[in-house]
Design an enzyme around this catalytic site. Structure first.
Site, PDB file in Angstrom:
ATOM      1  N   ARG A   1      61.635  10.025  40.647  1.00  0.00           N
ATOM      2  CA  ARG A   1      60.588   9.858  41.462  1.00  0.00           C
ATOM      3  C   ARG A   1      60.156  11.492  42.112  1.00  0.00           C
ATOM      4  O   ARG A   1      60.234  11.516  43.313  1.00  0.00           O
ATOM      5  CB  ARG A   1      60.924   8.887  42.587  1.00  0.00           C
ATOM      6  CG  ARG A   1      61.474   7.551  42.242  1.00  0.00           C
ATOM      7  CD  ARG A   1      60.386   6.723  41.578  1.00  0.00           C
ATOM      8  NE  ARG A   1      59.246   6.278  42.498  1.00  0.00           N
ATOM      9  CZ  ARG A   1      59.334   5.360  43.359  1.00  0.00           C
ATOM     10  NH1 ARG A   1      60.557   4.615  43.418  1.00  0.00           N
ATOM     11  NH2 ARG A   1      58.343   4.966  44.064  1.00  0.00           N
TER      12      ARG A   1
ATOM     13  N   CYS B   1      65.795   7.307  43.194  1.00  0.00           N
ATOM     14  CA  CYS B   1      66.092   5.844  43.805  1.00  0.00           C
ATOM     15  C   CYS B   1      66.469   5.112  42.223  1.00  0.00           C
ATOM     16  O   CYS B   1      66.495   5.577  41.144  1.00  0.00           O
ATOM     17  CB  CYS B   1      64.869   5.130  44.334  1.00  0.00           C
ATOM     18  SG  CYS B   1      63.759   4.669  43.164  1.00  0.00           S
TER      19      CYS B   1
ATOM     20  N   LYS C   1      52.369  -4.744  51.330  1.00  0.00           N
ATOM     21  CA  LYS C   1      53.196  -3.438  51.648  1.00  0.00           C
ATOM     22  C   LYS C   1      52.946  -1.880  51.342  1.00  0.00           C
ATOM     23  O   LYS C   1      52.677  -1.250  52.258  1.00  0.00           O
ATOM     24  CB  LYS C   1      54.622  -3.433  51.061  1.00  0.00           C
ATOM     25  CG  LYS C   1      55.719  -2.456  51.172  1.00  0.00           C
ATOM     26  CD  LYS C   1      56.970  -2.744  50.526  1.00  0.00           C
ATOM     27  CE  LYS C   1      56.988  -2.337  48.902  1.00  0.00           C
ATOM     28  NZ  LYS C   1      57.078  -0.759  48.752  1.00  0.00           N
ATOM     29  N   ASN C   2      52.282  -2.120  49.938  1.00  0.00           N
ATOM     30  CA  ASN C   2      51.852  -0.592  49.549  1.00  0.00           C
ATOM     31  C   ASN C   2      50.468  -0.249  50.126  1.00  0.00           C
ATOM     32  O   ASN C   2      50.001   0.787  49.742  1.00  0.00           O
ATOM     33  CB  ASN C   2      51.918  -0.585  47.993  1.00  0.00           C
ATOM     34  CG  ASN C   2      53.573  -0.689  47.560  1.00  0.00           C
ATOM     35  OD1 ASN C   2      54.289  -0.577  48.446  1.00  0.00           O
ATOM     36  ND2 ASN C   2      53.580  -0.837  46.353  1.00  0.00           N
TER      37      ASN C   2
ATOM     38  N   ARG D   1      61.428   5.942  50.538  1.00  0.00           N
ATOM     39  CA  ARG D   1      60.575   7.226  49.869  1.00  0.00           C
ATOM     40  C   ARG D   1      59.027   7.067  50.461  1.00  0.00           C
ATOM     41  O   ARG D   1      58.721   8.264  50.576  1.00  0.00           O
ATOM     42  CB  ARG D   1      60.439   7.136  48.416  1.00  0.00           C
ATOM     43  CG  ARG D   1      61.694   6.188  47.781  1.00  0.00           C
ATOM     44  CD  ARG D   1      61.141   6.075  46.202  1.00  0.00           C
ATOM     45  NE  ARG D   1      60.205   6.995  45.912  1.00  0.00           N
ATOM     46  CZ  ARG D   1      60.420   8.428  45.755  1.00  0.00           C
ATOM     47  NH1 ARG D   1      61.588   8.954  45.994  1.00  0.00           N
ATOM     48  NH2 ARG D   1      59.551   9.383  45.435  1.00  0.00           N
TER      49      ARG D   1
ATOM     50  N   ARG E   1      62.803  -5.551  52.032  1.00  0.00           N
ATOM     51  CA  ARG E   1      61.848  -4.363  52.118  1.00  0.00           C
ATOM     52  C   ARG E   1      60.324  -4.807  51.559  1.00  0.00           C
ATOM     53  O   ARG E   1      59.581  -4.338  52.110  1.00  0.00           O
ATOM     54  CB  ARG E   1      62.159  -3.180  51.052  1.00  0.00           C
ATOM     55  CG  ARG E   1      63.818  -2.563  51.811  1.00  0.00           C
ATOM     56  CD  ARG E   1      63.810  -1.397  50.750  1.00  0.00           C
ATOM     57  NE  ARG E   1      62.757  -0.597  50.466  1.00  0.00           N
ATOM     58  CZ  ARG E   1      62.332  -0.091  49.533  1.00  0.00           C
ATOM     59  NH1 ARG E   1      63.030   0.030  48.401  1.00  0.00           N
ATOM     60  NH2 ARG E   1      61.210   0.560  49.397  1.00  0.00           N
TER      61      ARG E   1
ATOM     62  N   ASP F   1      55.247  -3.209  38.870  1.00  0.00           N
ATOM     63  CA  ASP F   1      55.838  -3.845  40.031  1.00  0.00           C
ATOM     64  C   ASP F   1      56.153  -5.491  39.774  1.00  0.00           C
ATOM     65  O   ASP F   1      56.774  -6.182  40.337  1.00  0.00           O
ATOM     66  CB  ASP F   1      55.417  -3.538  41.231  1.00  0.00           C
ATOM     67  CG  ASP F   1      55.367  -2.179  41.785  1.00  0.00           C
ATOM     68  OD1 ASP F   1      54.571  -1.951  42.861  1.00  0.00           O
ATOM     69  OD2 ASP F   1      56.207  -1.348  41.183  1.00  0.00           O
TER      70      ASP F   1
HETATM   71  C1  EPZ Z   1      53.784   3.613  44.074  1.00  0.00           C
HETATM   72  O1  EPZ Z   1      55.195   4.555  44.171  1.00  0.00           O
HETATM   73  C2  EPZ Z   1      54.339   2.385  44.563  1.00  0.00           C
HETATM   74  N1  EPZ Z   1      54.841   2.523  45.963  1.00  0.00           N
HETATM   75  C3  EPZ Z   1      55.453   1.914  43.647  1.00  0.00           C
HETATM   76  O2  EPZ Z   1      55.753   0.337  44.229  1.00  0.00           O
HETATM   77  C4  EPZ Z   1      54.846   1.398  42.322  1.00  0.00           C
HETATM   78  O3  EPZ Z   1      55.702   1.242  41.603  1.00  0.00           O
HETATM   79  C5  EPZ Z   1      54.230   2.797  41.895  1.00  0.00           C
HETATM   80  O4  EPZ Z   1      53.362   3.516  42.914  1.00  0.00           O
HETATM   81  C6  EPZ Z   1      53.498   2.502  40.584  1.00  0.00           C
HETATM   82  O5  EPZ Z   1      52.434   1.783  40.807  1.00  0.00           O
HETATM   83  C7  EPZ Z   1      54.139   2.684  47.225  1.00  0.00           C
HETATM   84  O6  EPZ Z   1      52.748   2.606  47.074  1.00  0.00           O
HETATM   85  C8  EPZ Z   1      54.930   2.736  48.364  1.00  0.00           C
HETATM   86  P1  EPZ Z   1      53.401   7.098  41.361  1.00  0.00           P
HETATM   87  P2  EPZ Z   1      54.897   6.071  43.986  1.00  0.00           P
HETATM   88  O7  EPZ Z   1      53.407   8.457  42.072  1.00  0.00           O
HETATM   89  O8  EPZ Z   1      53.499   6.468  44.405  1.00  0.00           O
HETATM   90  C9  EPZ Z   1      55.492  10.088  38.300  1.00  0.00           C
HETATM   91  C10 EPZ Z   1      57.253  -1.197  45.052  1.00  0.00           C
HETATM   92  O9  EPZ Z   1      58.176  -1.733  44.337  1.00  0.00           O
HETATM   93  N2  EPZ Z   1      55.164  11.213  39.261  1.00  0.00           N
HETATM   94  O10 EPZ Z   1      52.473   6.441  41.230  1.00  0.00           O
HETATM   95  O11 EPZ Z   1      55.795   6.613  44.078  1.00  0.00           O
HETATM   96  C11 EPZ Z   1      56.547   9.125  38.648  1.00  0.00           C
HETATM   97  O12 EPZ Z   1      57.841   9.661  38.489  1.00  0.00           O
HETATM   98  C12 EPZ Z   1      57.162   0.281  44.647  1.00  0.00           C
HETATM   99  O13 EPZ Z   1      56.588  -1.684  45.888  1.00  0.00           O
HETATM  100  C13 EPZ Z   1      55.483  12.382  39.134  1.00  0.00           C
HETATM  101  O14 EPZ Z   1      56.051  12.959  38.000  1.00  0.00           O
HETATM  102  O15 EPZ Z   1      54.498   6.145  42.085  1.00  0.00           O
HETATM  103  C14 EPZ Z   1      55.976   8.044  37.916  1.00  0.00           C
HETATM  104  O16 EPZ Z   1      56.587   8.074  36.535  1.00  0.00           O
HETATM  105  C15 EPZ Z   1      58.304   0.518  43.525  1.00  0.00           C
HETATM  106  N3  EPZ Z   1      55.193  13.414  40.130  1.00  0.00           N
HETATM  107  C16 EPZ Z   1      54.520   8.089  37.767  1.00  0.00           C
HETATM  108  O17 EPZ Z   1      54.159   9.394  38.233  1.00  0.00           O
HETATM  109  C17 EPZ Z   1      54.635  12.920  41.522  1.00  0.00           C
HETATM  110  O18 EPZ Z   1      54.611  14.003  42.211  1.00  0.00           O
HETATM  111  C18 EPZ Z   1      53.856   7.127  38.730  1.00  0.00           C
HETATM  112  O19 EPZ Z   1      54.433   7.195  39.985  1.00  0.00           O
HETATM  113  C19 EPZ Z   1      54.368  11.668  41.497  1.00  0.00           C
HETATM  114  C20 EPZ Z   1      54.632  10.956  40.540  1.00  0.00           C
END
Ligand code: EPZ
Length: 433
Positions: free
Chosen positions: A120, A115, A22-23, A91, A397, A305
């Protein structure tokens, strides 16, 4: 609203063929906007989130035809905005931000909002894109981005962000000059996006390391060959834990075992037998589950995850385990529901202390987010008696053909559609995601 009936307490045995990730599918679909023409993607998973992304691309003017190989036509782009009703549903719609800015010089994307698992924010996405020459305004909950010309830059993220890295890569490939992305996310899905972009003619190196280098090119075009999306390591991990938690033996085929290293290490330390052979991974358990301390971390660390799924396993360990969530600030929503199944867990800040119990007992539980739902299904599969799991939309999803795949390894799992039977769920059960 559907619900899942699970009759637990049976060891699961058999083989599951893993679907596309998915990702990886979501950023790859967004990336097709960068190269006008017909793209063909193989191994695309049939998931609600993929449908949502295809709906979004369709709204922008890019029709698609789903089949064994998905075809999507991105020659015409009528709009450059991602509306709230779609972003709210998923998202990851924010992944069109980079491609739209690179293709059209503007993008209007509703802020995703929080969420169940956390706030996020997307500040890192905007920071990286601003470095490439974009300007943003926030108006009415929508991020309005514009650029006259994208120019290569040196970008260092404050923390590794998967979709932030992906958004910046998708803009940098059409920027003028070179871009260096430091503190880049190293997840396999980011590397898959880089490979896909290279198949369109992009010049990228270093994916899978903390530093990715991009040399901008004037234009990109769809590759002649269909691109095959990498297998879903989280789906694979979920089924492998199903074998472990029920005391059975489950093999996942079509995987990339290297992507599962951190999880397989935890399962081995928890007393499971782990075997990898080619694209197949087998996890079996006969003896007791041993307690293991788990700390989630960006790849190649233990994936957040898989945190809920492994916590479900550790509720039956012979001793106490510490599960520490370092990525998201609210990713213990499954704890309250695991307690309903008889688990013993105490949460202190971002750490859960899981004290193993003899057995779990079936109960009605409510799913709150995608991976929490998966953890509850696994706990129910091991519990004595029957469990009911509400709010299956979360599972839809991220897990393709979940019920048939579980039934294929011996699970007694049935999906009931309450609406069809005129049964109205209790109104006090509010969706929290
Ligand atoms: C991706 O989300 C995945 N989703 C998530 O999978 C996964 O849990 C996550 O990466 C971590 O591996 C997709 O790829 C579609 P991040 P993402 O930006 O990119 C902070 C699932 O269940 N952050 O790597 O949104 C954030 O708050 C989903 O399949 C900021 O502060 O996660 C978090 O604490 C859930 N500012 C950390 O970084 C930003 O601009 C990592 O988030 C971006 C992120």
């Amino acid at each position: 609203m559907d619900k899942l009936l699970v009759e637990g307490g049976r060891p699961l045995e058999g083989t599951v063929r893993v679907s596309g990730a998915k990702n990886a599918a979501l950023p790859l679909l967004a990336a097709t906007l960068l190269a006008p023409g017909e793209h063909r993607l193989a191994n695309l998973p049939a998931l609600q989130d993929v449908e949502t992304m295809l709906s979004l691309l369709g709204r922008l003017g890019c029709p698609s035809l789903v089949g064994p190989t998905l075809r999507i036509e991105t020659s015409r782009l009528f709009f450059c905005e991602a509306p709230f009703d779609l972003v709210r549903r998923m998202r990851a719609s924010v992944l069109v931000l980079g491609p739209l800015l690179a293709r059209c010089g503007e993008a209007h994307v509703s802020l995703p909002g929080g969420c169940a698992i956390g706030v996020r924010p997307i500040d890192q996405h905007l920071k990286g894109l601003e470095a490439l020459g974009c300007r943003f305004e926030l108006e009415g909950g929508t991020v309005h981005g514009r650029t006259d010309r994208l120019r290569g830059a040196e970008i260092a993220f404050d923390m590794p962000t998967v979709t932030g890295t992906e958004n910046v890569l998708m803009a940098a490939v059409l920027a003028e000059g070179d871009t260096i992305v430091r503190n880049a996310a190293m997840e396999p899905e980011v590397a898959d996006l880089a490979r896909f972009l290279r198949s369109l003619g992009a010049v990228i190196e270093g994916e899978g390391t903390p530093e990715i280098r991009v040399r901008g090119v004037p234009g990109l075009a769809p590759s002649v060959q269909p691109y095959r999306i990498l297998p879903d390591r989280i789906e694979a991990g979920t089924y492998l834990v199903a074998g472990a938690i029920t005391g059975g033996s489950v093999t996942c085929t079509g995987t990339r075992p290297g992507d599962l290293a951190a999880l397989l290490d935890v399962l081995s330390r928890a007393g499971c037998e782990v075997h990898t052979h080619g694209d197949a991974v087998t996890v079996a358990r006969q003896g007791p589950i041993r307690p293991v301390d788990v700390v989630t971390a960006p790849h190649p660390g233990f994936p957040t995850d898989m945190q809920a799924q492994v916590m479900a396993l550790l509720t039956l360990a012979e001793g106490s385990s510490h599960v520490t969530e370092t990525i998201f600030e609210n990713r213990f929503m499954h704890v309250a529901e695991l307690l309903r199944l008889g688990a013993s867990i105490h949460v202190h800040g971002n750490q859960a202390i899981v004290t193993g119990v003899e057995r779990l007992k079936g109960a009605a539980v409510v799913a709150t987010d995608l991976r929490a739902s998966a953890g509850l299904v696994l706990a129910a599969l091991s519990a004595e008696g029957t469990s009911e799991i509400l709010h299956l939309d979360h599972l839809d999803r991220g897990y393709e053909a979940l019920v048939p795949k579980l039934q294929g390894i011996g699970a007694r799992v049935f999906r009931l559609d309450l609406e069809d039977r005129g049964i109205r769920p209790p109104t006090d059960v509010v969706a929290t995601a």
